[in-house]
Write a protein that holds these residues in place. Structure first.
Motif, PDB file in Angstrom:
ATOM      1  N   ARG A 242       2.896  -3.716  -1.008  1.00  0.00           N
ATOM      2  CA  ARG A 242       3.487  -5.059  -0.957  1.00  0.00           C
ATOM      3  C   ARG A 242       3.690  -5.596  -2.373  1.00  0.00           C
ATOM      4  NH1 ARG A 242       1.292  -8.777   3.913  1.00  0.00           N
ATOM      5  NH2 ARG A 242       1.086  -7.190   5.539  1.00  0.00           N
TER       6      ARG A 242
ATOM      7  N   HIS B 167       7.315  -6.412   4.608  1.00  0.00           N
ATOM      8  CA  HIS B 167       5.913  -6.551   5.021  1.00  0.00           C
ATOM      9  C   HIS B 167       5.268  -7.782   4.387  1.00  0.00           C
ATOM     10  CE1 HIS B 167       5.313  -3.003   7.456  1.00  0.00           C
ATOM     11  NE2 HIS B 167       5.969  -2.278   6.568  1.00  0.00           N
ATOM     12  N   ALA B 168       5.690  -8.121   3.183  1.00  0.00           N
ATOM     13  CA  ALA B 168       5.143  -9.316   2.534  1.00  0.00           C
ATOM     14  C   ALA B 168       5.431 -10.563   3.362  1.00  0.00           C
ATOM     15  CB  ALA B 168       5.734  -9.465   1.133  1.00  0.00           C
TER      16      ALA B 168
END
Length: 391
Positions: free
Chosen positions: A2, A36-37
């Motif tokens: 990330r 995903h962050a």
């Protein structure tokens, strides 16, 4: 990884050292997981872009080599999202709800709104990230094994549902004939030995023939993978776990090194700052005066000696600390020397990218193009298997 901005030495010892080693052994893909962050920080995306470039510079500084590995950004390869969507059509809800980290993260991040599909579905996006490249190995620590097993289950379910190729047996036999020289006969013998006798050695030998064959198309290779194992066409490869050596580097206070704890040393931190941080590290509280004996096991500095010092130095620390033969500043010096020596080539490698940010962007965008070409090849077969080709 990330995009968290500048990385610290904990990231280097926990992951990047393994990346640098693996890139010389296997073709590797390393990507910035910017989507995903958003699963946990969707409300503040303002720092994602700057954090991405900062993090990639740290990868390059650590020794990740764009000549050996492919570096890219997840969201620049939209096929990840497409495969994620299509996999979501066939993935049981219960599979996502039982992922060990799902409830664990909800409890740990209680201050965040995690009641979203994005958070529930992030293991499925992880699966798409891996399956779309037909990856054979995923480097993880033991805590991530359940995620890889879920990827395998998803790939297996997809192949079971959509690997029902018409005329599969006939096409597989035709593909065997395309193997060079005696390989076709050997492949058939290995298949028979595996299916009739359960010989895993024969299975691996059959796989080796497929991996080394230059005469097969991607479709024929997948077809023969399924044929070898007595399954249907292998559209998505089931990845295996590659357990990595994760050297847990403690923070300056002895706890886990983390930005949120304020106990980190950045990969490229200024030399004077590193010196100040190490020299002011807390030590064994029993050593109030220079003449007081101490216990290295109760001192955060000893944990760093385990990473940075050789055996004679460790023995010197153990004896000197317990007998008050050395002071805490003396004890810290070998650790400080080790950290500075480790950081020096990182700062040098990073400088060209700091001076010319276009170099970083060129590396990443070239990697995005390469990754996308691989992803598009997989998606053509996925769409075809699911009846979405529309030729």
């Amino acid at each position: 990884m990330r995009p968290t901005g500048a990385l610290h030495l904990g990231h280097y010892h926990g992951a990047l050292k393994n990346w640098v080693k693996m890139q010389s052994e296997l073709p590797c893909l390393f990507f910035v997981a910017d989507w995903h962050a958003l699963t946990t920080h969707y409300d503040d995306p303002s720092i994602i872009e700057s954090s991405t470039w900062e993090m990639v510079i740290d990868w390059l500084a650590a020794g990740v080599d764009p000549e050996k590995a492919t570096l890219f950004i997840q969201s620049r390869v939209p096929e990840h999202a497409e495969l994620h969507l299509l996999l979501s059509m066939v993935t049981p809800l219960g599979w996502l709800e039982r992922v060990p980290t799902y409830k664990d993260q909800q409890e740990k991040l209680a201050d965040r709104d995690l009641a979203t599909y994005g958070f529930l579905g992030y293991p499925l996006l992880q699966a798409a990230d891996v399956l779309i490249y037909r990856a054979t190995l995923v480097p993880v620590g033991e805590d991530q094994i359940p995620h890889i097993e879920m990827m395998r289950e998803i790939g297996r379910r997809f192949n079971h549902l959509y690997g029902k190729e018409k005329g599969f047996e006939e096409k597989a036999l035709e593909a065997v004939k395309k193997l060079a020289g005696k390989q076709g006969k050997q492949f058939t013998e290995f298949r028979t030995a595996y299916l009739e006798q359960g010989s895993h050695e024969a299975l691996e030998q059959g796989r080796a023939i497929l991996a080394g064959s230059q005469s097969l198309s991607a479709a024929d290779r997948e077809r023969l993978q399924g044929y070898l194992e007595g399954k249907r066409k292998m559209i998505l490869t089931e990845p295996q776990v590659r357990l990595t050596e994760a050297s847990r580097l403690p923070g300056l206070d002895g706890g886990k090194m983390s930005k949120s704890y304020g106990n980190t040393i950045a990969l490229r931190e200024d030399r004077d700052s590193v010196i100040k941080k190490v020299r002011t590290m807390p030590t064994d509280p029993a050593r109030v005066r220079r003449t007081d004996a101490g216990d290295p096991e109760k001192c955060p500095v000893w944990q760093l000696h385990k990473v940075y010092s050789d055996e004679p130095t460790k023995q010197w620390v153990q004896q000197g600390c317990r007998s008050a033969g050395i002071g805490c500043l003396e004890c810290k010096q070998p650790v400080l020397d080790g950290i500075l020596k480790e950081q020096e080539p990182m700062r040098e490698r990073a400088q060209q990218y700091i001076d010319n940010p276009k170099l970083v962007r060129d590396i990443v965008f070239a990697g995005c193009d390469k990754a996308r070409a691989l992803a598009q090849e997989t998606m053509r077969e996925v769409r075809d298997a699911m009846g979405l080709s529309y030729r």
